[in-house]
Design a protein around this motif. Structure first.
Motif, short mmCIF file in Angstrom:
data_model
loop_
_atom_site.label_atom_id
_atom_site.label_comp_id
_atom_site.label_asym_id
_atom_site.label_seq_id
_atom_site.Cartn_x
_atom_site.Cartn_y
_atom_site.Cartn_z
N GLU A 3 0.71 -1.35 0.03
CA GLU A 3 0.17 0.02 -0.02
C GLU A 3 0.85 1.11 -0.03
N VAL A 4 0.67 2.12 -1.02
CA VAL A 4 1.67 3.18 -1.09
C VAL A 4 0.55 4.57 -0.96
N VAL A 5 1.03 5.37 0.02
CA VAL A 5 0.23 6.69 0.36
C VAL A 5 0.69 7.97 -0.54
N CYS A 6 -0.26 8.23 -1.32
CA CYS A 6 0.31 9.72 -1.91
C CYS A 6 -0.56 10.85 -1.36
N ASN A 7 0.46 11.92 -1.33
CA ASN A 7 -0.24 13.02 -0.67
C ASN A 7 0.11 14.31 -1.34
N ASP A 8 -0.91 15.21 -1.84
CA ASP A 8 -0.81 16.19 -2.86
C ASP A 8 -0.41 17.67 -1.92
N ARG A 9 -0.48 17.42 -0.52
CA ARG A 9 -0.44 18.53 0.42
C ARG A 9 -1.46 19.84 0.19
N LEU A 10 -2.45 19.34 -0.63
CA LEU A 10 -3.48 20.18 -0.60
C LEU A 10 -4.75 19.66 -0.15
N GLY A 11 -4.76 18.71 0.89
CA GLY A 11 -5.70 18.07 1.51
C GLY A 11 -6.08 16.88 0.86
N VAL A 16 -3.10 3.69 -2.49
CA VAL A 16 -3.18 2.93 -3.52
C VAL A 16 -2.74 1.58 -3.03
N LYS A 17 -3.26 0.42 -3.35
CA LYS A 17 -2.83 -1.03 -3.27
C LYS A 17 -2.18 -1.33 -4.57
N CYS A 18 -0.87 -1.96 -4.57
CA CYS A 18 -0.22 -2.28 -5.74
C CYS A 18 0.59 -3.29 -5.81
N ASN A 19 1.26 -3.69 -6.79
CA ASN A 19 2.71 -4.89 -6.59
C ASN A 19 3.69 -4.17 -6.67
N THR A 20 4.79 -4.61 -6.19
CA THR A 20 6.13 -4.10 -6.27
C THR A 20 6.60 -4.35 -7.71
N ASP A 21 6.15 -5.19 -8.37
CA ASP A 21 6.57 -5.23 -9.93
C ASP A 21 5.87 -4.38 -10.85
N ASP A 22 4.84 -3.57 -10.17
CA ASP A 22 3.83 -2.67 -11.32
C ASP A 22 5.02 -1.45 -11.62
N THR A 23 4.83 -0.88 -12.62
CA THR A 23 5.41 0.27 -12.90
C THR A 23 4.84 1.69 -12.44
N ILE A 24 5.70 2.73 -12.26
CA ILE A 24 5.06 4.04 -11.72
C ILE A 24 3.89 4.28 -12.44
N HIS A 63 8.39 0.52 -0.83
CA HIS A 63 7.94 -0.38 0.11
C HIS A 63 6.61 -0.09 0.47
N ASP A 64 5.82 -1.22 1.38
CA ASP A 64 4.54 -0.98 1.88
C ASP A 64 4.68 0.35 3.04
N GLY A 65 3.73 0.99 2.52
CA GLY A 65 3.23 2.20 3.69
C GLY A 65 4.22 3.04 3.22
N MET A 66 4.95 3.23 2.42
CA MET A 66 5.75 4.46 1.81
C MET A 66 4.72 5.56 1.46
N ASN A 67 5.18 7.07 1.88
CA ASN A 67 4.69 7.95 1.34
C ASN A 67 5.54 8.68 0.09
N LEU A 68 4.45 9.20 -0.64
CA LEU A 68 5.23 9.84 -2.08
C LEU A 68 4.25 10.98 -2.33
N GLU A 69 5.10 11.93 -2.89
CA GLU A 69 4.39 13.29 -3.01
C GLU A 69 3.89 13.37 -4.46
N LEU A 70 2.48 13.77 -4.31
CA LEU A 70 1.63 14.01 -5.51
C LEU A 70 1.69 15.44 -5.97
N TYR A 71 1.99 15.48 -7.23
CA TYR A 71 2.00 16.81 -7.86
C TYR A 71 1.52 16.90 -9.20
N TYR A 72 0.87 18.06 -9.72
CA TYR A 72 0.03 18.15 -10.92
C TYR A 72 0.93 18.89 -11.87
N GLN A 73 0.82 18.67 -13.20
CA GLN A 73 1.61 19.29 -14.23
C GLN A 73 0.62 19.99 -15.28
#
Length: 73
Positions: A3-11, A16-24, A63-73
């Motif tokens: 499970e990966v947590v994505c936060n855009d810092r705008l609320g 998201v649940k995914c596999n480690t062999d999935d691509t970005i 890895h499981d539980g990792m936080n990523l930053e979510l931005y928009y372009q």
């Protein structure tokens, strides 16, 4: 399955649940399904590293539980 947590810092925080062999790019498409934002407009970062679409989560050592930053372009 991890499970990966994505936060855009705008609320918006997306879990998201995914596999480690999935691509970005696959992860972005799963985020699109939850948020409604086009996956081509999503940028995922960790500190100053911008993740490329064709590389797998395992190669970036996301890895499981990792936080990523979510931005928009």
């Amino acid at each position: 399955m991890i499970e990966v947590v994505c936060n855009d810092r705008l609320g918006k925080k997306v879990r998201v649940k995914c596999n480690t062999d999935d691509t970005i790019g696959d992860l972005k498409k799963l985020i699109e399904a939850q948020t409604g934002t086009r996956w081509t407009k999503i940028v995922l970062k960790k500190w100053y590293t911008i993740f490329k679409d064709h590389v797998s989560l395992g190669d970036y050592e996301i890895h499981d539980g990792m936080n990523l930053e979510l931005y928009y372009q």
